[in-house]
Design a protein around this motif. Structure first.
Motif, mmCIF file in Angstrom:
data_model
loop_
_atom_site.group_PDB
_atom_site.id
_atom_site.type_symbol
_atom_site.label_atom_id
_atom_site.label_comp_id
_atom_site.label_asym_id
_atom_site.label_seq_id
_atom_site.Cartn_x
_atom_site.Cartn_y
_atom_site.Cartn_z
ATOM 1 N N PRO A 40 0.804 -1.301 0.040
ATOM 2 C CA PRO A 40 -0.153 -0.076 -0.131
ATOM 3 C C PRO A 40 0.863 1.044 0.149
ATOM 4 C CG PRO A 40 -0.815 -1.490 1.551
ATOM 5 C CD PRO A 40 0.395 -2.082 1.184
ATOM 6 N N ARG A 41 1.978 1.296 0.796
ATOM 7 C CA ARG A 41 2.815 2.620 0.828
ATOM 8 C C ARG A 41 3.316 2.815 -0.740
ATOM 9 N NH1 ARG A 41 8.022 1.527 4.311
ATOM 10 N NH2 ARG A 41 8.905 -0.147 2.852
ATOM 11 N N TRP A 42 3.762 1.665 -1.252
ATOM 12 C CA TRP A 42 4.399 2.006 -2.572
ATOM 13 C C TRP A 42 3.368 2.401 -3.730
ATOM 14 C CZ3 TRP A 42 9.160 2.954 -3.013
ATOM 15 C CH2 TRP A 42 10.153 2.700 -2.104
ATOM 16 N N GLN A 43 2.130 1.828 -3.487
ATOM 17 C CA GLN A 43 0.765 2.130 -4.462
ATOM 18 C C GLN A 43 0.727 3.887 -4.300
ATOM 19 O OE1 GLN A 43 -2.303 0.108 -3.300
ATOM 20 N NE2 GLN A 43 -1.566 -2.071 -4.149
ATOM 21 N N MET A 44 0.678 4.367 -3.269
ATOM 22 C CA MET A 44 0.509 5.646 -2.844
ATOM 23 C C MET A 44 1.652 6.625 -3.851
ATOM 24 S SD MET A 44 -1.634 7.721 -2.054
ATOM 25 C CE MET A 44 -2.500 8.970 -1.048
ATOM 26 N N ALA A 45 3.036 6.161 -3.477
ATOM 27 C CA ALA A 45 3.987 6.879 -3.996
ATOM 28 C C ALA A 45 3.964 6.808 -5.622
ATOM 29 C CB ALA A 45 5.387 6.126 -3.565
ATOM 30 N N PHE A 46 3.671 5.625 -6.020
ATOM 31 C CA PHE A 46 3.659 5.483 -7.725
ATOM 32 C C PHE A 46 2.451 6.409 -8.194
ATOM 33 C CE2 PHE A 46 5.685 1.186 -7.016
ATOM 34 C CZ PHE A 46 6.907 1.800 -7.229
ATOM 35 N N ALA A 47 1.202 6.303 -7.438
ATOM 36 C CA ALA A 47 0.303 7.191 -7.801
ATOM 37 C C ALA A 47 0.429 8.933 -8.045
ATOM 38 C CB ALA A 47 -1.006 6.756 -7.153
ATOM 39 N N THR A 48 1.397 9.040 -6.827
ATOM 40 C CA THR A 48 1.645 10.556 -6.792
ATOM 41 C C THR A 48 2.597 10.842 -8.064
ATOM 42 O OG1 THR A 48 1.361 10.546 -4.446
ATOM 43 C CG2 THR A 48 2.777 12.324 -5.100
ATOM 44 N N VAL A 49 3.368 10.031 -8.337
ATOM 45 C CA VAL A 49 4.468 10.358 -9.324
ATOM 46 C C VAL A 49 3.793 10.418 -10.777
ATOM 47 C CG1 VAL A 49 6.462 9.171 -10.501
ATOM 48 C CG2 VAL A 49 6.398 9.420 -8.060
ATOM 49 N N ALA A 50 2.923 9.192 -11.026
ATOM 50 C CA ALA A 50 2.109 9.279 -12.149
ATOM 51 C C ALA A 50 1.286 10.732 -12.373
ATOM 52 C CB ALA A 50 1.283 8.145 -12.069
ATOM 53 N N GLY A 51 0.490 10.965 -11.384
ATOM 54 C CA GLY A 51 -0.053 12.112 -11.201
ATOM 55 C C GLY A 51 0.576 13.381 -11.601
#
Length: 197
Positions: free
Chosen positions: A60-71
């Motif tokens: 979960p913590r990496w999902q949030m980081a990847f979503a932030t970078v993609a956004g």
């Protein structure tokens, strides 16, 4: 005094003993036990890059980081692709100018009124500008057009014609130029073959 009995050699005894006891194979259960132990003790292969990436993406913590970078990447892409305001030139205006330039100018009147003179002047100027632009673009295109070099056959015929006209020096210069353009060709042989035709 020799003994008539034959005393067996020690190597023969050992060989005979080996032959008697070598016919048996270990049981299949022993083979299975050895294979299972070997598989259990062998190290597991390390996961590949993509397997590690997939495992990291599932946390979960990496999902949030990847979503932030993609956004952020998407937002930067949208901002950078925003249209830059350009001065508008409608196609209707351009086609009207082109048609006016193509039309012949009306014959001048003997004494036009000052207002009529002002109305005629911009049209004539735009026609001159359009004509000069067309001349410039055609001149640029003609300058850029590559010069077509003659083919090998045409060059050899030119050399033959020069030699027949008695211009041996010019023919030799042309032959040297052809040697430079076509280094892999045997030009004297081709020239002789062309003369025989």
């Amino acid at each position: 005094m020799t003994d008539s009995r034959h005393i067996p050699d020690s190597d023969d005894v050992l060989l005979q003993h080996y032959r008697q006891h070598s016919t048996g194979e270990p049981p299949a259960s022993l083979d299975a036990f050895i294979l299972a132990t070997a598989h259990r003790e062998a190290p597991a292969p390390p996961p590949s890059f993509w397997q590690r990436w997939l495992q990291a993406c599932q946390r979960p913590r990496w999902q949030m980081a990847f979503a932030t970078v993609a956004g952020l990447a998407l937002m930067i892409g949208v901002v950078m692709r925003s249209p830059v305001p350009q001065p508008e030139i409608s196609t209707a205006t351009f086609s009207a100018l082109h048609e006016e330039a193509a039309r012949p100018a009306p014959p001048p009147m003997s004494a036009p009124a000052p207002v009529a003179r002002l109305a005629v002047a911009p049209k004539a100027e735009s026609a001159q500008v359009m004509g000069s632009m067309a001349d410039e673009s055609s001149a640029r295109l003609s300058k850029r057009a590559p010069v077509a070099l003659p083919s090998l056959e045409e060059g050899l015929r030119e050399i033959m014609r020069l030699r027949e006209a008695g211009q041996a020096r010019a023919a030799d210069e042309k032959l040297l130029a052809l040697h430079a353009r076509f280094p892999g060709e045997h030009l004297p042989a081709r020239l002789e073959a062309l003369q025989k035709r």
